[in-house]
Scaffold this motif. Structure first.
Motif, PDB file in Angstrom:
ATOM      1  N   ASP A 139     -11.124   1.073   2.128  1.00  0.00           N
ATOM      2  CA  ASP A 139     -10.256   0.064   1.286  1.00  0.00           C
ATOM      3  C   ASP A 139     -10.550  -1.320   2.009  1.00  0.00           C
ATOM      4  OD1 ASP A 139      -9.203  -1.816  -0.781  1.00  0.00           O
ATOM      5  OD2 ASP A 139      -7.439  -0.492  -0.600  1.00  0.00           O
ATOM      6  N   GLN A 158      -9.420  -4.144   1.147  1.00  0.00           N
ATOM      7  CA  GLN A 158      -8.439  -4.979   1.069  1.00  0.00           C
ATOM      8  C   GLN A 158      -7.602  -4.725   2.606  1.00  0.00           C
ATOM      9  OE1 GLN A 158      -6.615  -7.602  -1.237  1.00  0.00           O
ATOM     10  NE2 GLN A 158      -6.015  -7.541   0.848  1.00  0.00           N
ATOM     11  N   ASN A 175      -4.589  -6.958   5.123  1.00  0.00           N
ATOM     12  CA  ASN A 175      -3.129  -6.207   4.687  1.00  0.00           C
ATOM     13  C   ASN A 175      -2.402  -6.104   6.128  1.00  0.00           C
ATOM     14  OD1 ASN A 175      -0.777  -5.179   4.207  1.00  0.00           O
ATOM     15  ND2 ASN A 175      -1.523  -4.287   2.275  1.00  0.00           N
ATOM     16  N   TYR A 212     -16.089  -5.719  -5.490  1.00  0.00           N
ATOM     17  CA  TYR A 212     -14.659  -5.801  -5.121  1.00  0.00           C
ATOM     18  C   TYR A 212     -14.170  -6.890  -4.204  1.00  0.00           C
ATOM     19  CZ  TYR A 212     -10.259  -3.268  -3.088  1.00  0.00           C
ATOM     20  OH  TYR A 212      -8.939  -3.064  -2.697  1.00  0.00           O
ATOM     21  N   ARG A 213     -15.172  -7.207  -3.315  1.00  0.00           N
ATOM     22  CA  ARG A 213     -14.965  -8.238  -2.298  1.00  0.00           C
ATOM     23  C   ARG A 213     -14.597  -9.524  -2.818  1.00  0.00           C
ATOM     24  NH1 ARG A 213     -20.290  -6.612   1.256  1.00  0.00           N
ATOM     25  NH2 ARG A 213     -21.015  -6.877  -1.005  1.00  0.00           N
ATOM     26  N   VAL A 232     -10.875  -9.328  -3.538  1.00  0.00           N
ATOM     27  CA  VAL A 232     -10.027  -9.157  -2.196  1.00  0.00           C
ATOM     28  C   VAL A 232     -10.147 -10.674  -1.602  1.00  0.00           C
ATOM     29  CG1 VAL A 232      -9.779  -8.305  -0.129  1.00  0.00           C
ATOM     30  CG2 VAL A 232     -10.106  -6.931  -1.812  1.00  0.00           C
ATOM     31  N   LYS A 284      -7.592 -14.086   1.499  1.00  0.00           N
ATOM     32  CA  LYS A 284      -7.461 -12.902   2.497  1.00  0.00           C
ATOM     33  C   LYS A 284      -6.398 -13.161   3.634  1.00  0.00           C
ATOM     34  CE  LYS A 284     -12.477 -11.821   3.217  1.00  0.00           C
ATOM     35  NZ  LYS A 284     -13.622 -11.640   3.959  1.00  0.00           N
ATOM     36  N   ARG A 288      -2.261 -13.024   0.801  1.00  0.00           N
ATOM     37  CA  ARG A 288      -1.876 -12.102  -0.018  1.00  0.00           C
ATOM     38  C   ARG A 288      -0.932 -11.006   0.822  1.00  0.00           C
ATOM     39  NH1 ARG A 288      -6.868 -10.345  -3.176  1.00  0.00           N
ATOM     40  NH2 ARG A 288      -6.180 -11.652  -4.730  1.00  0.00           N
ATOM     41  N   SER A 311      -6.165  -2.912  -4.386  1.00  0.00           N
ATOM     42  CA  SER A 311      -6.218  -4.391  -4.496  1.00  0.00           C
ATOM     43  C   SER A 311      -5.217  -4.970  -5.052  1.00  0.00           C
ATOM     44  CB  SER A 311      -7.525  -4.797  -5.174  1.00  0.00           C
ATOM     45  OG  SER A 311      -7.859  -6.247  -4.824  1.00  0.00           O
ATOM     46  N   THR A 312      -5.123  -6.164  -5.473  1.00  0.00           N
ATOM     47  CA  THR A 312      -4.307  -6.854  -6.141  1.00  0.00           C
ATOM     48  C   THR A 312      -4.675  -7.473  -7.304  1.00  0.00           C
ATOM     49  OG1 THR A 312      -4.421  -8.907  -4.542  1.00  0.00           O
ATOM     50  CG2 THR A 312      -3.074  -7.041  -3.937  1.00  0.00           C
ATOM     51  N   GLU A 344       0.154  -4.626  -6.280  1.00  0.00           N
ATOM     52  CA  GLU A 344      -1.058  -3.703  -5.978  1.00  0.00           C
ATOM     53  C   GLU A 344      -1.075  -2.839  -6.979  1.00  0.00           C
ATOM     54  OE1 GLU A 344      -1.698  -2.050  -1.947  1.00  0.00           O
ATOM     55  OE2 GLU A 344       0.460  -2.509  -1.712  1.00  0.00           O
TER      56      GLU A 344
END
Length: 512
Positions: free
Chosen positions: A253, A255, A259, A321-322, A325, A359, A362, A421-422, A428
């Motif tokens: 993932d 993300q 995190n 997806y990036r 994120v 980045k 979050r 992700s968010t 989430e």
């Protein structure tokens, strides 16, 4: 008897700083001649060196934000002169965003040199002593690699400075020679560092090899015939081929890499600056999140300083997806949930109606304080995805298209997986796998790899160095660039940072 000036330098070089995975003792208060008796003493000095990097003057704000602003991906929402100079490439010799990192980096180097010199006094077998001393060689190479990419020819110290007056006569060491010394340090580190480490903030054999690959890639620059591309490929391939041994892999993932509560379990970081479990001590102050956060956001009350241009957000595929994120597109401001077209609801003059960097804001972890300062982040200085892209870029240059396809598509495949992700409110949610980005086919170009680096490594302090090593300034700072034309850009002088005036005055033989 040791000279007072040496003791003062040691105090500066080994200042005690907080870091969860590094142990420090107050060795700055002791004479090095009487202190270094065991490998534990060398380790304490090494930790003193590496923790300089998490100071606010390097990756806590000054250098990290400067690298963002100097790139073509982050614009400025501030009228502070020092930041304006970074964003417009009109950097003066008294800019504190130059002087502070310069000073702090040399403190880190001083501490590394003290560890290396002190190791000579430790009576242990090489098999016991050298793996610890190798961390100091890695730290010295890490710091000088930043210096040489920023400034070009710089003063080079490979031993503790005993006579401060004599040190004032130092002159610039040519860039090529600095690179030779960086390579020698990393090769020593690679020989002696362990294959696996308890924390990615501790240098490993994989970290030394990965940095060697990046150093060779940087030295190759735009020269398509350079032997350094083959050397970069070989070094990166060695890391890839030994990923299992080194306990490396792409995280499932994307993300997770940003995190603070999950990244410790990730296999992707190779070398990281670790802020985890650091209370809000001044010397570990991390202001990257507030500098990139949304002004007035109920969640973080950011400062709206370093904000991507709208064209940067638009340049990311909406289904990648990036992008989700990397960017924040929604916030709650004054109790009202809005999307990025209304971020100026706060009424602040610098609030910008465009997506912000997500980045670092979050998931900052439990130690985030007001404005998400003093975070629990681990900042990946180099991670496995970058090694794959180093190999891909070098493969293009040596004519190995099959390898280039393999490695770039490994990075793209991970991006397709989606993950937890968010949304803009940091809730989430499961993001399903998608078909974007699709695997590349046919002939991979250098531009393909640079674009993949731009997206994959966005806002991680890499883009400016890519612009410099590939001499992209005329292109990316022109009218068609993401931030529009930067009329003050001058490729003849602006790739190198001016050495601080105060240092030029102190060391008259050092020149820009």
């Amino acid at each position: 008897m040791i000279k007072t000036k040496y003791i003062l330098l040691l105090i500066m070089g080994l200042s005690i700083m907080g870091c969860s995975d590094l142990e420090e003792d107050p060795i700055a208060l002791l004479s090095p001649e009487g202190y270094f008796k065991s490998t534990a003493d060398i380790q304490a000095a090494v930790d003193g060196s590496l923790t300089h990097a998490i100071n606010e003057e390097i990756w806590g704000r000054k250098l990290s934000i400067a690298l963002l602003l100097r790139s073509d991906m982050v614009d400025l929402q501030s009228d502070e002169t020092r930041r304006v100079e970074m964003n417009t490439h009109t950097i003066s010799g008294d800019n504190e965003m130059v002087y502070d990192p310069w000073t702090r980096i040399y403190l880190g180097i001083s501490a590394a040199n003290t560890a290396i010199a002190g190791a000579d006094d430790v009576v242990e077998e090489d098999s016991v002593k050298n793996p610890v001393t190798a961390q100091a060689y890695f730290a010295r190479a890490f710091y000088y690699f930043h210096l040489v990419r920023l400034f070009g020819d710089v003063p080079y110290f490979d031993a503790p400075v005993i006579d401060a007056e004599a040190a004032k006569s130092v002159s610039n060491t040519p860039e090529a020679e600095v690179y030779e010394k960086i390579i020698a340090d990393l090769q020593f580190a690679k020989t002696w560092l362990p294959e696996t480490v308890a924390s990615r903030s501790i240098p490993s054999k994989a970290a030394a090899s990965s940095y060697l690959a990046l150093v060779y890639l940087t030295m190759a620059g735009n020269d398509s015939g350079s032997e350094y591309f083959q050397m970069a490929f070989n070094e990166a391939k060695e890391v890839i081929n030994n990923a299992g041994t080194y306990n490396l892999a792409l995280d499932n993932d994307f993300q997770t890499l940003f995190n603070a509560e999950k990244i410790d379990a990730s296999l992707e970081p190779i070398f990281a600056l670790d802020y985890n479990n650091v209370e809000a001590e001044d010397n570990a102050y991390d202001q990257t999140a507030p500098m990139t956060g949304i002004r007035g956001d109920d969640d973080d009350q950011g400062w709206s300083v370093a904000v991507p241009a709208m064209a940067v957000y638009d340049s990311f595929d909406a289904d990648d997806y990036r992008r989700r994120v990397s960017f924040q597109t929604e916030a709650t401001i004054g109790g009202v949930t809005v999307d990025y077209t209304e971020f100026d609801i706060s009424g602040h003059e610098f609030a910008a109606n465009r997506p912000y960097i997500a980045k670092y804001t979050r998931f900052p972890g439990p130690y985030a304080k007001s404005n998400k300062r003093a975070t629990s982040h681990n900042y990946s200085m180099i991670r496995y995805a970058e090694v794959l892209l180093i190999a891909a870029e070098a493969a293009v240059e040596i004519g190995d298209n099959a390898s280039a396809l393999t490695y770039i598509n490994m990075v793209r495949e991970r991006a397709r997986r989606g993950g937890e992700s968010t949304n803009g409110g940091y809730v989430e949610e499961a993001i399903p796998a998608s078909a974007v980005p699709a695997d590349l086919s046919g002939t991979v170009t250098v531009d393909d790899v640079l674009e993949e680096r731009r997206v994959e490594l966005a806002f991680e302090g890499k883009r400016w160095y890519d612009i410099k090593r590939r001499q992209l300034g005329e292109e990316v700072f022109g009218a068609s660039g993401y931030e529009g034309a930067k009329p003050d850009w001058n490729s003849a002088v602006d790739y190198d940072t001016p050495i601080p005036d105060e240092e030029l005055n102190r060391m008259p033989n050092v020149v820009n």
